[in-house]
Scaffold this motif. Structure first.
Motif, PDB file in Angstrom:
ATOM      1  N   ILE A  90       0.839  -1.209   0.000  1.00 43.79           N
ATOM      2  CA  ILE A  90       0.000   0.000   0.000  1.00 43.79           C
ATOM      3  C   ILE A  90       0.876   1.261   0.000  1.00 43.79           C
ATOM      4  O   ILE A  90       0.621   2.214  -0.718  1.00 43.79           O
ATOM      5  CB  ILE A  90      -0.941   0.010   1.234  1.00 43.79           C
ATOM      6  CG1 ILE A  90      -1.951  -1.127   1.152  1.00 43.79           C
ATOM      7  CG2 ILE A  90      -1.667   1.359   1.332  1.00 43.79           C
ATOM      8  CD1 ILE A  90      -2.831  -1.287   2.376  1.00 43.79           C
ATOM      9  N   PHE A  91       1.928   1.229   0.834  1.00 39.00           N
ATOM     10  CA  PHE A  91       2.759   2.436   0.974  1.00 39.00           C
ATOM     11  C   PHE A  91       4.044   2.339   0.139  1.00 39.00           C
ATOM     12  O   PHE A  91       5.096   2.817   0.546  1.00 39.00           O
ATOM     13  CB  PHE A  91       3.071   2.684   2.463  1.00 39.00           C
ATOM     14  CG  PHE A  91       1.842   3.041   3.259  1.00 39.00           C
ATOM     15  CD1 PHE A  91       1.287   4.311   3.165  1.00 39.00           C
ATOM     16  CD2 PHE A  91       1.212   2.099   4.055  1.00 39.00           C
ATOM     17  CE1 PHE A  91       0.129   4.639   3.868  1.00 39.00           C
ATOM     18  CE2 PHE A  91       0.061   2.424   4.767  1.00 39.00           C
ATOM     19  CZ  PHE A  91      -0.480   3.694   4.670  1.00 39.00           C
ATOM     20  N   SER A  92       3.910   1.762  -1.064  1.00 36.36           N
ATOM     21  CA  SER A  92       5.120   1.531  -1.863  1.00 36.36           C
ATOM     22  C   SER A  92       5.775   2.840  -2.338  1.00 36.36           C
ATOM     23  O   SER A  92       6.964   2.856  -2.647  1.00 36.36           O
ATOM     24  CB  SER A  92       4.799   0.631  -3.062  1.00 36.36           C
ATOM     25  OG  SER A  92       3.798   1.245  -3.825  1.00 36.36           O
ATOM     26  N   ASP A  93       5.006   3.935  -2.389  1.00 38.24           N
ATOM     27  CA  ASP A  93       5.598   5.229  -2.787  1.00 38.24           C
ATOM     28  C   ASP A  93       6.428   5.832  -1.660  1.00 38.24           C
ATOM     29  O   ASP A  93       7.165   6.786  -1.874  1.00 38.24           O
ATOM     30  CB  ASP A  93       4.500   6.275  -3.073  1.00 38.24           C
ATOM     31  CG  ASP A  93       3.566   5.863  -4.179  1.00 38.24           C
ATOM     32  OD1 ASP A  93       3.926   4.933  -4.920  1.00 38.24           O
ATOM     33  OD2 ASP A  93       2.482   6.454  -4.290  1.00 38.24           O
ATOM     34  N   PHE A  94       6.249   5.314  -0.438  1.00 34.59           N
ATOM     35  CA  PHE A  94       6.884   5.916   0.733  1.00 34.59           C
ATOM     36  C   PHE A  94       8.262   5.302   0.975  1.00 34.59           C
ATOM     37  O   PHE A  94       8.511   4.143   0.626  1.00 34.59           O
ATOM     38  CB  PHE A  94       6.039   5.658   2.000  1.00 34.59           C
ATOM     39  CG  PHE A  94       4.749   6.437   2.071  1.00 34.59           C
ATOM     40  CD1 PHE A  94       3.803   6.383   1.053  1.00 34.59           C
ATOM     41  CD2 PHE A  94       4.466   7.217   3.185  1.00 34.59           C
ATOM     42  CE1 PHE A  94       2.613   7.101   1.139  1.00 34.59           C
ATOM     43  CE2 PHE A  94       3.287   7.931   3.275  1.00 34.59           C
ATOM     44  CZ  PHE A  94       2.351   7.880   2.256  1.00 34.59           C
ATOM     45  N   GLU A  95       9.149   6.084   1.608  1.00 31.87           N
ATOM     46  CA  GLU A  95      10.410   5.535   2.122  1.00 31.87           C
ATOM     47  C   GLU A  95      10.052   4.765   3.386  1.00 31.87           C
ATOM     48  O   GLU A  95       9.383   5.304   4.272  1.00 31.87           O
ATOM     49  CB  GLU A  95      11.343   6.695   2.473  1.00 31.87           C
ATOM     50  CG  GLU A  95      12.736   6.295   2.864  1.00 31.87           C
ATOM     51  CD  GLU A  95      13.607   6.085   1.643  1.00 31.87           C
ATOM     52  OE1 GLU A  95      14.204   4.997   1.574  1.00 31.87           O
ATOM     53  OE2 GLU A  95      13.666   6.985   0.778  1.00 31.87           O
ATOM     54  N   ILE A  96      10.472   3.492   3.458  1.00 29.72           N
ATOM     55  CA  ILE A  96      10.048   2.669   4.599  1.00 29.72           C
ATOM     56  C   ILE A  96      11.226   2.423   5.555  1.00 29.72           C
ATOM     57  O   ILE A  96      12.314   2.006   5.126  1.00 29.72           O
ATOM     58  CB  ILE A  96       9.502   1.298   4.110  1.00 29.72           C
ATOM     59  CG1 ILE A  96       8.292   1.494   3.178  1.00 29.72           C
ATOM     60  CG2 ILE A  96       9.158   0.390   5.292  1.00 29.72           C
ATOM     61  CD1 ILE A  96       7.029   2.009   3.845  1.00 29.72           C
ATOM     62  N   TYR A  97      11.003   2.679   6.844  1.00 32.20           N
ATOM     63  CA  TYR A  97      11.999   2.387   7.884  1.00 32.20           C
ATOM     64  C   TYR A  97      11.409   1.348   8.834  1.00 32.20           C
ATOM     65  O   TYR A  97      10.241   1.467   9.213  1.00 32.20           O
ATOM     66  CB  TYR A  97      12.342   3.656   8.675  1.00 32.20           C
ATOM     67  CG  TYR A  97      12.855   4.768   7.802  1.00 32.20           C
ATOM     68  CD1 TYR A  97      14.216   4.908   7.551  1.00 32.20           C
ATOM     69  CD2 TYR A  97      11.980   5.690   7.219  1.00 32.20           C
ATOM     70  CE1 TYR A  97      14.686   5.933   6.728  1.00 32.20           C
ATOM     71  CE2 TYR A  97      12.442   6.712   6.397  1.00 32.20           C
ATOM     72  CZ  TYR A  97      13.799   6.827   6.158  1.00 32.20           C
ATOM     73  OH  TYR A  97      14.254   7.839   5.356  1.00 32.20           O
ATOM     74  N   GLU A  98      12.229   0.358   9.229  1.00 34.56           N
ATOM     75  CA  GLU A  98      11.741  -0.659  10.172  1.00 34.56           C
ATOM     76  C   GLU A  98      12.124  -0.277  11.590  1.00 34.56           C
ATOM     77  O   GLU A  98      13.245   0.161  11.831  1.00 34.56           O
ATOM     78  CB  GLU A  98      12.396  -2.011   9.870  1.00 34.56           C
ATOM     79  CG  GLU A  98      11.794  -2.692   8.684  1.00 34.56           C
ATOM     80  CD  GLU A  98      12.391  -4.081   8.470  1.00 34.56           C
ATOM     81  OE1 GLU A  98      13.012  -4.630   9.413  1.00 34.56           O
ATOM     82  OE2 GLU A  98      12.242  -4.599   7.365  1.00 34.56           O
ATOM     83  N   ILE A  99      11.202  -0.486  12.527  1.00 33.06           N
ATOM     84  CA  ILE A  99      11.564  -0.268  13.931  1.00 33.06           C
ATOM     85  C   ILE A  99      11.047  -1.436  14.772  1.00 33.06           C
ATOM     86  O   ILE A  99      10.071  -2.099  14.404  1.00 33.06           O
ATOM     87  CB  ILE A  99      11.006   1.058  14.496  1.00 33.06           C
ATOM     88  CG1 ILE A  99       9.490   1.135  14.327  1.00 33.06           C
ATOM     89  CG2 ILE A  99      11.650   2.255  13.843  1.00 33.06           C
ATOM     90  CD1 ILE A  99       8.892   2.295  15.097  1.00 33.06           C
ATOM     91  N   ASP A 100      11.701  -1.676  15.894  1.00 31.04           N
ATOM     92  CA  ASP A 100      11.251  -2.725  16.808  1.00 31.04           C
ATOM     93  C   ASP A 100      10.313  -2.126  17.833  1.00 31.04           C
ATOM     94  O   ASP A 100      10.667  -1.181  18.517  1.00 31.04           O
ATOM     95  CB  ASP A 100      12.441  -3.364  17.531  1.00 31.04           C
ATOM     96  CG  ASP A 100      13.113  -4.366  16.631  1.00 31.04           C
ATOM     97  OD1 ASP A 100      12.382  -5.027  15.870  1.00 31.04           O
ATOM     98  OD2 ASP A 100      14.344  -4.469  16.681  1.00 31.04           O
ATOM     99  N   ALA A 101       9.130  -2.699  17.938  1.00 30.74           N
ATOM    100  CA  ALA A 101       8.136  -2.130  18.837  1.00 30.74           C
ATOM    101  C   ALA A 101       7.826  -3.089  19.968  1.00 30.74           C
ATOM    102  O   ALA A 101       7.384  -4.200  19.716  1.00 30.74           O
ATOM    103  CB  ALA A 101       6.864  -1.856  18.052  1.00 30.74           C
ATOM    104  N   PRO A 102       8.040  -2.680  21.228  1.00 27.55           N
ATOM    105  CA  PRO A 102       7.615  -3.546  22.321  1.00 27.55           C
ATOM    106  C   PRO A 102       6.097  -3.621  22.334  1.00 27.55           C
ATOM    107  O   PRO A 102       5.441  -2.593  22.199  1.00 27.55           O
ATOM    108  CB  PRO A 102       8.135  -2.831  23.578  1.00 27.55           C
ATOM    109  CG  PRO A 102       8.490  -1.464  23.154  1.00 27.55           C
ATOM    110  CD  PRO A 102       8.582  -1.407  21.670  1.00 27.55           C
ATOM    111  N   ARG A 103       5.528  -4.814  22.457  1.00 27.92           N
ATOM    112  CA  ARG A 103       4.063  -4.947  22.481  1.00 27.92           C
ATOM    113  C   ARG A 103       3.546  -4.582  23.863  1.00 27.92           C
ATOM    114  O   ARG A 103       4.066  -5.057  24.858  1.00 27.92           O
ATOM    115  CB  ARG A 103       3.644  -6.399  22.230  1.00 27.92           C
ATOM    116  CG  ARG A 103       3.790  -6.837  20.808  1.00 27.92           C
ATOM    117  CD  ARG A 103       3.333  -8.288  20.744  1.00 27.92           C
ATOM    118  NE  ARG A 103       3.860  -8.966  19.583  1.00 27.92           N
ATOM    119  CZ  ARG A 103       3.237  -9.026  18.420  1.00 27.92           C
ATOM    120  NH1 ARG A 103       2.095  -8.425  18.258  1.00 27.92           N
ATOM    121  NH2 ARG A 103       3.775  -9.692  17.415  1.00 27.92           N
TER     122      ARG A 103
END
Ligand SMILES: C[S@@+](CC[C@H](N)C(=O)[O-])C[C@H]1O[C@@H](n2cnc3c(N)ncnc32)[C@H](O)[C@@H]1O
Length: 273
Positions: A237-250
């Protein structure tokens, strides 16, 4: 890094992710939050002005009273917290007054319910009644310091409050604005993908609509930042966006899984289009 806490417990609240999120928020005059929730991003940023929006009108009602009558709100909420009133009596009162949604009493009751209900979950039934059960806490904290800090922030900056679907807030975006979107996440399962357009459920078509509105806003000169889960559907869906991965504590582990979950932050700036 010092992170200020909201007075609300909020499922999906970004409190613990602030240090990872802030580096992706560019400077700008105005921050627009179409999914403001507990306002964790609002209280930890420093823009000249804000648009805070959420479709939860009880939440926005609390923000109005925090801005317009902090003392009244604190007194009314504190006396509820200090009383030995039964949780279900407050919930019943709250649900009896759905036809008068913008009162000070209702704002105080909302804060009470948030702190006393199970896990701070905010959920309503089809009739619009708050239906989360009692949380059975030994001790409940009255977040007076956090209420005062939130109110001071609201008063110190021109802030527009909107109780509406995300479209209304995104429509206000103009050149130089920063829009931060933290919608309910889509999981990437078949259920999310193949159900049709349902305005009350945040699924694939609604997330695509959000993307389209953000792309339009970026064409007008705004910058868009979006949080979501890290899966192939979201990335598509967000293929136009620059994507950054982050680790999220649940915070709420639905399946008992307390492993960090990978989230993404997508960024779209006018020069990328
Ligand atoms: C994950 S929470 C946002 C948390 C927030 N960033 C924080 O740190 O406190 C998502 C919010 O989106 C709101 N929401 C859900 N559907 C919406 C819609 N269609 N339009 C606007 N807000 C919506 C919910 O009421 C909820 O407050």
């Amino acid at each position: 890094m010092r992170v200020d806490k909201s007075f609300l417990k909020w499922v999906g609240g970004k409190g613990r992710l602030i240090p990872q999120l802030l580096p992706h928020l560019p400077s700008g005059k105005r921050l627009i939050e179409p999914f403001v929730g507990a306002g964790n991003v609002f209280i930890n940023t420093n823009y000249d002005s804000y648009v805070l929006a959420d479709k939860n009108r009880d939440l926005i009602n609390v923000y109005h009273w925090l801005r317009d009558d902090l003392a009244g709100l604190i007194n009314t909420a504190q006396s509820l917290f200090d009383s030995d009133i039964n949780f279900y009596e407050v919930r019943c009162r709250f649900n009896c007054n759905i036809t008068q949604p913008f009162t000070l009493d209702r704002a105080a009751e909302f804060i009470y319910l948030n702190r006393h209900c199970f896990n701070g979950i905010c959920r309503y039934n089809q009739k619009g009644e708050f239906n989360v059960p009692y949380g059975k806490y030994k001790k409940v904290y009255f977040p007076k310091t956090e209420l005062i800090a939130f109110s001071n922030k609201l008063i110190s900056r021109p802030t527009t409050l909107i109780a509406a679907d995300f479209r209304a807030a995104i429509e206000t975006a103009d050149a130089g604005d920063v829009i931060y979107c933290d919608p309910p996440y889509i999981s990437g399962t078949k259920n999310d993908i193949f159900t049709g357009y349902t305005p009350h459920k945040f699924n694939y078509p609604v997330t695509k609509l959000l993307r389209d509105l953000l792309v339009h806003a970026v064409r007008r000169g705004a910058t868009a930042i979006v949080s979501n889960s890290n899966n192939i559907i979201v990335r598509g869906i967000f293929s136009d966006f620059e994507i950054y991965e982050i680790d999220a504590p649940r915070s709420v582990a639905a399946n008992g899984n307390r492993q960090p979950a990978k989230e993404i932050i997508g960024v779209l700036t006018p020069d990328m289009l």
